[in-house]
Every structure is written in structure tokens, then in C-alpha cells.
Design an enzyme around this catalytic site. Structure first.
Site, mmCIF file in Angstrom:
data_model
loop_
_atom_site.group_PDB
_atom_site.id
_atom_site.type_symbol
_atom_site.label_atom_id
_atom_site.label_comp_id
_atom_site.label_asym_id
_atom_site.label_seq_id
_atom_site.Cartn_x
_atom_site.Cartn_y
_atom_site.Cartn_z
ATOM 1 N N SER A 130 17.656 52.566 59.475
ATOM 2 C CA SER A 130 18.597 53.539 58.955
ATOM 3 C C SER A 130 18.448 54.895 59.646
ATOM 4 O O SER A 130 18.632 54.987 60.852
ATOM 5 C CB SER A 130 18.434 53.652 57.438
ATOM 6 N N ASP A 143 26.815 46.255 54.785
ATOM 7 C CA ASP A 143 26.075 47.505 54.557
ATOM 8 C C ASP A 143 27.004 48.534 53.910
ATOM 9 O O ASP A 143 28.019 48.914 54.485
ATOM 10 C CB ASP A 143 25.537 48.045 55.888
ATOM 11 N N HIS A 148 22.239 46.901 53.107
ATOM 12 C CA HIS A 148 21.386 47.936 53.710
ATOM 13 C C HIS A 148 19.916 47.624 53.441
ATOM 14 O O HIS A 148 19.230 48.300 52.680
ATOM 15 C CB HIS A 148 21.760 49.310 53.161
#
Length: 255
Positions: free
Chosen positions: A126, A197, A230
């Protein structure tokens, strides 16, 4: 493991943020490569070190730092562990160059004491991935965003569920010198992203890979995962292991 960002102020700014604990996973076999791995926003180095320790990569030393706790704009100024500040995840969001430079310098400092014959890499999840990709572009350019020289020789970079900061200025930075173009053409990059995501949307990962390829980084592998949100899954980490083994020349033995 969460969505990532961080900050630490570069020299000349007011008060540097303090980094948290750094976790190290030592190689179980002959040490051939060292990779700094960067967590996501609100996370810490410990959670990723526990996962990385389970991977069948006995020749890699993993260094998992913890970002400073700092006010984060996307959280309304609420403090969180973050590699740099982020206000929003659109392509037009302003880039926190000071924060990214400071975190990229922290990564480079962690790698700078490794033995000369060890291959060096950076990866992350991320906003940790964003910092890793930013580090790769600084390596190629030969400079941080503030113009200071980038000091280490990166062999590769990995970004999971992330994005490429400063994509709008990438072309000018890479075309600045033949040396920059050569470094960009030679560094392998792996980007992975889940199509489900809902934190860092898939389009950001896909556009980041496209921007790298279009601006002098031909050695980019982009892997997508249909139902992945995610977070990471074993299938993705298997891909990371195969790619690292091939691009670091590790083979399959721990000799």
C-alpha cells in the site's frame, strides 16, 4: 496489514518524526540479498516480519522498519504510523515530497550498511509500496526529490496494492541524463494489485505500471488478482517469491 503512508521530515524542516522499532528477519541460508519491506498506513514492521519469515527465501535478509506516528490528512489530521502524508488517492493529489524523501532516505540508510556483495531491494504494501516505488525512481534518477544524491544501488523493487507517487514528473526525471535512463531500463519492478481493492483502487496500480513502462522502466511485471481486496494472499506471495528468486539469481537451494 493496512493501507500505507508515512512521514518523517527531511533536513531543514521543523521537527523530524521518530521512527518506531525495526524488525529484522535474518537469512536461514547463505546471505545473498537484503530487502527493506515497508508496511501500510497504521501498521508496523512486526506484522510483516512475521509473514516474511515464513517465506521459502532462505538467502534473503528482511528489514522491516516501523513508520513514525504523524498527523495524516486523509484521516482528518488524526495521527497514525505513516511513511508520508496523504490527502487523497486521486492521480491529482499533491505529493508530500518532503515526507517521501525522508522515508526513502531512511530506507537507503538501512541498506547502506549491508556488505558490498549483497544485492539490495525495497518492497512494501500500500503506502509502503508507494514509498518503495518512489525509492526506485529516486535510484534511477540518481537523486531524491529535493536534489540530494541517492546513495545506494538498488537491484529491484516490489509494490503490493500500492501506487506510483510523482508519476507526472517521472518522464522529465528519467530523461535528465543517460545514466538515469540506463538505471531505469535495468531495474526490475513487480507490481501486484487486487481487482476488488476498495482502499487503493485497482486502477491506481494498473496506471502506475503503465506510467513506469511508458517512462523508461521496461522491466515491469504487473500481476492482477480478480477477487483480492486490500490485503495479501498466498497466491500473491508465491508470485513474489518466484519473482525475487529469478531476479536476484537465488536458485532454489539455501546453499
Amino acid at each position: 496489514m493496512s493501507f500505507g503512508g508515512s512521514s518523517s521530515l527531511a533536513s531543514g524542516a521543523k521537527r523530524p518524526f521518530e521512527y518506531g522499532r525495526t524488525h529484522v528477519v535474518r537469512p536461514k541460508g547463505t546471505h545473498k540479498a537484503t530487502i527493506v519491506w515497508l508496511h501500510g498506513l497504521g501498521d508496523n514492521g512486526a506484522s510483516w516480519s512475521q509473514l516474511l519469515e515464513t517465506l521459502p527465501l532462505p538467502n534473503i535478509k528482511w528489514i522491516c522498519p516501523t513508520a513514525p506516528s504523524r498527523p495524516v490528512s486523509v484521516f482528518g489530521g488524526f495521527p497514525s504510523t505513516a511513511w508520508f502524508d496523504v490527502a487523497d488517492l486521486s492521480e491529482n493529489a499533491p505529493d508530500d515530497i518532503v515526507g517521501m524523501d525522508a522515508s526513502a532516505a531512511h530506507v537507503a540508510n538501512l541498506l547502506s550498511t549491508e556488505p558490498a556483495d549483497i544485492k539490495l531491494g525495497v518492497g512494501g504494501f500500500s503506502m509502503g509500496a508507494a514509498t518503495a516505488l518512489y525509492s526506485a525512481t529516486c535510484f534511477a534518477h540518481g537523486k531524491y526529490g529535493n536534489g540530494n544524491p541517492y546513495p545506494v544501488n538498488l537491484s529491484l523493487a516490489v509494490g503490493l496494492s500500492g501506487w506510483l507517487p510523482c508519476a507526472r514528473t517521472l518522464k522529465n526525471r528519467i530523461e535528465a541524463s543517460p545514466e538515469a535512463a540506463q538505471r531505469a531500463s535495468s531495474i526490475p519492478l513487480l507490481l501486484c494489485h487486487g481487482k476488488a481493492d476498495d482502499v487503493v483502487q485497482y486502477k491506481h496500480g494498473e496506471r502506475s505500471a503503465d506510467a513506469l513502462k511508458a517512462n523508461g522502466f521496461p522491466n515491469v511485471l504487473f500481476k492482477s488478482y480478480n477477487s483480492l481486496g486490500h490485503y495479501t494472499i498466498p497466491e500473491e506471495m508465491d508470485e513474489v517469491c518466484k519473482w525475487l528468486t529469478a531476479n536476484l539469481g537465488l536458485g532454489t537451494k539455501s546453499s
